[in-house]
Design a protein around this motif. Structure first.
Motif, PDB file in Angstrom:
ATOM      1  N   PRO A  34     -25.588  81.078 -41.757  1.00 30.33           N
ATOM      2  CA  PRO A  34     -26.294  80.151 -42.657  1.00 30.33           C
ATOM      3  C   PRO A  34     -27.737  80.610 -42.862  1.00 30.33           C
ATOM      4  CG  PRO A  34     -25.985  79.146 -40.513  1.00 30.33           C
ATOM      5  CD  PRO A  34     -25.223  80.430 -40.499  1.00 30.33           C
ATOM      6  N   ALA A  35     -28.297  80.301 -44.033  1.00 30.64           N
ATOM      7  CA  ALA A  35     -29.662  80.713 -44.341  1.00 30.64           C
ATOM      8  C   ALA A  35     -30.659  80.089 -43.371  1.00 30.64           C
ATOM      9  CB  ALA A  35     -30.015  80.344 -45.777  1.00 30.64           C
ATOM     10  N   ASN A  36     -30.427  78.860 -42.993  1.00 29.03           N
ATOM     11  CA  ASN A  36     -31.294  78.178 -42.037  1.00 29.03           C
ATOM     12  C   ASN A  36     -30.589  78.170 -40.688  1.00 29.03           C
ATOM     13  OD1 ASN A  36     -32.929  76.524 -40.541  1.00 29.03           O
ATOM     14  ND2 ASN A  36     -32.873  74.801 -41.970  1.00 29.03           N
ATOM     15  N   ARG A  37     -31.181  78.781 -39.693  1.00 27.18           N
ATOM     16  CA  ARG A  37     -30.495  78.892 -38.410  1.00 27.18           C
ATOM     17  C   ARG A  37     -30.393  77.564 -37.680  1.00 27.18           C
ATOM     18  NH1 ARG A  37     -34.765  82.091 -34.596  1.00 27.18           N
ATOM     19  NH2 ARG A  37     -36.412  80.555 -34.733  1.00 27.18           N
ATOM     20  N   ASN A  38     -31.152  76.571 -38.098  1.00 24.33           N
ATOM     21  CA  ASN A  38     -31.080  75.258 -37.479  1.00 24.33           C
ATOM     22  C   ASN A  38     -30.179  74.295 -38.251  1.00 24.33           C
ATOM     23  OD1 ASN A  38     -32.859  75.985 -35.439  1.00 24.33           O
ATOM     24  ND2 ASN A  38     -34.622  75.503 -36.705  1.00 24.33           N
ATOM     25  N   ALA A  39     -29.515  74.772 -39.291  1.00 28.53           N
ATOM     26  CA  ALA A  39     -28.700  73.902 -40.128  1.00 28.53           C
ATOM     27  C   ALA A  39     -27.433  73.448 -39.419  1.00 28.53           C
ATOM     28  CB  ALA A  39     -28.340  74.596 -41.430  1.00 28.53           C
ATOM     29  N   GLU A  40     -26.848  74.312 -38.597  1.00 23.80           N
ATOM     30  CA  GLU A  40     -25.616  73.966 -37.915  1.00 23.80           C
ATOM     31  C   GLU A  40     -25.545  74.724 -36.600  1.00 23.80           C
ATOM     32  OE1 GLU A  40     -22.468  76.969 -39.923  1.00 23.80           O
ATOM     33  OE2 GLU A  40     -23.061  75.239 -41.115  1.00 23.80           O
ATOM     34  N   THR A  44     -27.322  71.613 -32.816  1.00 22.60           N
ATOM     35  CA  THR A  44     -27.563  70.656 -33.899  1.00 22.60           C
ATOM     36  C   THR A  44     -26.447  69.630 -33.991  1.00 22.60           C
ATOM     37  OG1 THR A  44     -28.688  72.393 -35.114  1.00 22.60           O
ATOM     38  CG2 THR A  44     -28.061  70.454 -36.350  1.00 22.60           C
ATOM     39  N   ASP A  45     -25.214  70.089 -33.861  1.00 21.63           N
ATOM     40  CA  ASP A  45     -24.066  69.208 -34.071  1.00 21.63           C
ATOM     41  C   ASP A  45     -23.646  68.464 -32.813  1.00 21.63           C
ATOM     42  OD1 ASP A  45     -23.993  70.029 -36.685  1.00 21.63           O
ATOM     43  OD2 ASP A  45     -22.593  71.661 -36.298  1.00 21.63           O
ATOM     44  N   GLY A  46     -23.967  68.988 -31.660  1.00 22.51           N
ATOM     45  CA  GLY A  46     -23.528  68.353 -30.414  1.00 22.51           C
ATOM     46  C   GLY A  46     -24.408  67.167 -30.042  1.00 22.51           C
ATOM     47  N   PRO A  58     -23.377  57.722 -29.238  1.00 22.74           N
ATOM     48  CA  PRO A  58     -23.652  57.354 -30.631  1.00 22.74           C
ATOM     49  C   PRO A  58     -24.120  58.575 -31.421  1.00 22.74           C
ATOM     50  CG  PRO A  58     -25.341  56.471 -29.174  1.00 22.74           C
ATOM     51  CD  PRO A  58     -24.300  57.083 -28.302  1.00 22.74           C
ATOM     52  N   LEU A  59     -23.839  58.535 -32.712  1.00 22.30           N
ATOM     53  CA  LEU A  59     -24.228  59.654 -33.573  1.00 22.30           C
ATOM     54  C   LEU A  59     -25.734  59.650 -33.812  1.00 22.30           C
ATOM     55  CD1 LEU A  59     -21.429  59.508 -36.275  1.00 22.30           C
ATOM     56  CD2 LEU A  59     -21.609  61.085 -34.364  1.00 22.30           C
ATOM     57  N   LEU A  60     -26.284  60.825 -33.961  1.00 25.67           N
ATOM     58  CA  LEU A  60     -27.695  60.952 -34.298  1.00 25.67           C
ATOM     59  C   LEU A  60     -27.882  60.663 -35.780  1.00 25.67           C
ATOM     60  CD1 LEU A  60     -28.414  64.238 -32.355  1.00 25.67           C
ATOM     61  CD2 LEU A  60     -28.962  61.919 -31.634  1.00 25.67           C
ATOM     62  N   HIS A  61     -29.113  60.466 -36.191  1.00 26.52           N
ATOM     63  CA  HIS A  61     -29.410  60.126 -37.580  1.00 26.52           C
ATOM     64  C   HIS A  61     -28.932  61.226 -38.533  1.00 26.52           C
ATOM     65  CE1 HIS A  61     -31.434  58.348 -40.981  1.00 26.52           C
ATOM     66  NE2 HIS A  61     -32.076  59.489 -41.197  1.00 26.52           N
ATOM     67  N   LYS A  62     -29.245  62.473 -38.225  1.00 22.63           N
ATOM     68  CA  LYS A  62     -28.846  63.568 -39.115  1.00 22.63           C
ATOM     69  C   LYS A  62     -27.335  63.779 -39.093  1.00 22.63           C
ATOM     70  CE  LYS A  62     -33.075  66.099 -39.593  1.00 22.63           C
ATOM     71  NZ  LYS A  62     -33.670  67.401 -39.745  1.00 22.63           N
ATOM     72  N   LYS A  64     -25.174  61.353 -38.804  1.00 18.23           N
ATOM     73  CA  LYS A  64     -24.666  60.299 -39.694  1.00 18.23           C
ATOM     74  C   LYS A  64     -24.848  60.704 -41.160  1.00 18.23           C
ATOM     75  CE  LYS A  64     -25.607  56.398 -36.634  1.00 18.23           C
ATOM     76  NZ  LYS A  64     -26.432  55.209 -36.425  1.00 18.23           N
ATOM     77  N   LEU A  65     -26.035  61.242 -41.476  1.00 20.73           N
ATOM     78  CA  LEU A  65     -26.286  61.667 -42.857  1.00 20.73           C
ATOM     79  C   LEU A  65     -25.315  62.764 -43.278  1.00 20.73           C
ATOM     80  CD1 LEU A  65     -30.197  61.721 -43.017  1.00 20.73           C
ATOM     81  CD2 LEU A  65     -28.638  60.007 -43.930  1.00 20.73           C
ATOM     82  N   ARG A  66     -25.078  63.735 -42.382  1.00 19.88           N
ATOM     83  CA  ARG A  66     -24.148  64.820 -42.693  1.00 19.88           C
ATOM     84  C   ARG A  66     -22.743  64.272 -42.896  1.00 19.88           C
ATOM     85  NH1 ARG A  66     -26.819  68.249 -39.308  1.00 19.88           N
ATOM     86  NH2 ARG A  66     -25.598  67.608 -37.516  1.00 19.88           N
ATOM     87  N   MET A  67     -22.339  63.335 -42.042  1.00 23.09           N
ATOM     88  CA  MET A  67     -21.015  62.747 -42.151  1.00 23.09           C
ATOM     89  C   MET A  67     -20.863  61.984 -43.465  1.00 23.09           C
ATOM     90  SD  MET A  67     -19.062  60.184 -39.527  1.00 23.09           S
ATOM     91  CE  MET A  67     -20.141  58.807 -39.894  1.00 23.09           C
ATOM     92  N   LEU A  68     -21.875  61.213 -43.842  1.00 25.98           N
ATOM     93  CA  LEU A  68     -21.819  60.471 -45.103  1.00 25.98           C
ATOM     94  C   LEU A  68     -21.793  61.418 -46.298  1.00 25.98           C
ATOM     95  CD1 LEU A  68     -24.287  57.553 -44.317  1.00 25.98           C
ATOM     96  CD2 LEU A  68     -21.796  57.463 -44.453  1.00 25.98           C
ATOM     97  N   LYS A  69     -22.557  62.500 -46.222  1.00 30.24           N
ATOM     98  CA  LYS A  69     -22.562  63.483 -47.313  1.00 30.24           C
ATOM     99  C   LYS A  69     -21.187  64.133 -47.445  1.00 30.24           C
ATOM    100  CE  LYS A  69     -26.194  66.089 -48.019  1.00 30.24           C
ATOM    101  NZ  LYS A  69     -27.200  67.162 -47.884  1.00 30.24           N
ATOM    102  N   GLN A  70     -20.554  64.462 -46.308  1.00 24.20           N
ATOM    103  CA  GLN A  70     -19.222  65.057 -46.347  1.00 24.20           C
ATOM    104  C   GLN A  70     -18.192  64.077 -46.911  1.00 24.20           C
ATOM    105  OE1 GLN A  70     -18.417  68.225 -45.791  1.00 24.20           O
ATOM    106  NE2 GLN A  70     -20.591  68.612 -45.445  1.00 24.20           N
ATOM    107  N   ARG A  71     -18.320  62.806 -46.575  1.00 19.61           N
ATOM    108  CA  ARG A  71     -17.414  61.795 -47.145  1.00 19.61           C
ATOM    109  C   ARG A  71     -17.610  61.692 -48.654  1.00 19.61           C
ATOM    110  NH1 ARG A  71     -17.521  56.684 -42.947  1.00 19.61           N
ATOM    111  NH2 ARG A  71     -16.360  57.723 -41.281  1.00 19.61           N
ATOM    112  N   GLU A  72     -18.869  61.755 -49.070  1.00 18.85           N
ATOM    113  CA  GLU A  72     -19.171  61.699 -50.506  1.00 18.85           C
ATOM    114  C   GLU A  72     -18.560  62.894 -51.224  1.00 18.85           C
ATOM    115  OE1 GLU A  72     -23.340  61.787 -52.706  1.00 18.85           O
ATOM    116  OE2 GLU A  72     -23.260  60.234 -51.156  1.00 18.85           O
ATOM    117  N   TYR A  73     -18.696  64.080 -50.627  1.00 12.19           N
ATOM    118  CA  TYR A  73     -18.092  65.275 -51.216  1.00 12.19           C
ATOM    119  C   TYR A  73     -16.576  65.122 -51.308  1.00 12.19           C
ATOM    120  CZ  TYR A  73     -22.472  67.898 -50.634  1.00 12.19           C
ATOM    121  OH  TYR A  73     -23.757  68.347 -50.696  1.00 12.19           O
ATOM    122  N   ALA A  74     -15.963  64.600 -50.251  1.00 11.46           N
ATOM    123  CA  ALA A  74     -14.511  64.427 -50.249  1.00 11.46           C
ATOM    124  C   ALA A  74     -14.070  63.446 -51.333  1.00 11.46           C
ATOM    125  CB  ALA A  74     -14.043  63.948 -48.878  1.00 11.46           C
ATOM    126  N   ALA A  75     -14.827  62.360 -51.510  1.00 15.39           N
ATOM    127  CA  ALA A  75     -14.496  61.383 -52.548  1.00 15.39           C
ATOM    128  C   ALA A  75     -14.613  62.011 -53.942  1.00 15.39           C
ATOM    129  CB  ALA A  75     -15.402  60.166 -52.442  1.00 15.39           C
TER     130      ALA A  75
END
Length: 123
Positions: A34-40, A44-46, A58-62, A64-75
């Motif tokens: 990935p272009a940004n080494r801190n992106a994933e 970052t994900d654990g 509990p999920l971290l804020h980012k 949750k945002l990533r999960m919501l973005k992925q759900r939006e993409y799937a929809a």
């Protein structure tokens, strides 16, 4: 008289790189990273911590945002696939209707009358 510069031992000396950030990003992308080494990644994900009794953290804020973005993409993908299927089906229906109309036109043309009709029916 010569001038001697002395750097105290407790002063940190920073070195700098002349490599541009753009070049570094291009290299990372060319290597399949990935272009940004801190992106994933695992850091970052654990989760930041785990419970000893096995409860989920509990999920971290980012996260949750990533999960919501992925759900939006799937929809969006599901919606666009449905639109594509509808367009394909509509196109097939239009082609079928056009072929039926053409066949109907051919069948409704004038038929030969008289001797030609009686000859065809005797055969």
């Amino acid at each position: 008289m010569s001038l001697i510069l002395r750097i105290p031992y407790n002063v940190a000396v920073r070195s700098f790189s002349s490599t541009l950030v753009r070049d570094t990003k291009q290299w990372r992308v060319s290597q399949g990273l990935p272009a940004n080494r801190n992106a994933e990644g695992i850091l970052t994900d654990g989760p930041d911590y785990t419970f000893l009794d096995g409860r989920p953290t509990p999920l971290l804020h980012k996260q949750k945002l990533r999960m919501l973005k992925q759900r939006e993409y799937a929809a969006q993908i599901v919606e666009m696939c449905a639109e594509l299927d509808f367009a394909k089906e509509r196109h097939q229906n239009l082609l079928k209707a056009e072929a039926e109309e053409k066949q109907k036109y051919i069948e409704s043309r004038l038929k030969p009358k008289g001797n030609m009709l009686s000859r065809n029916s005797k055969k």
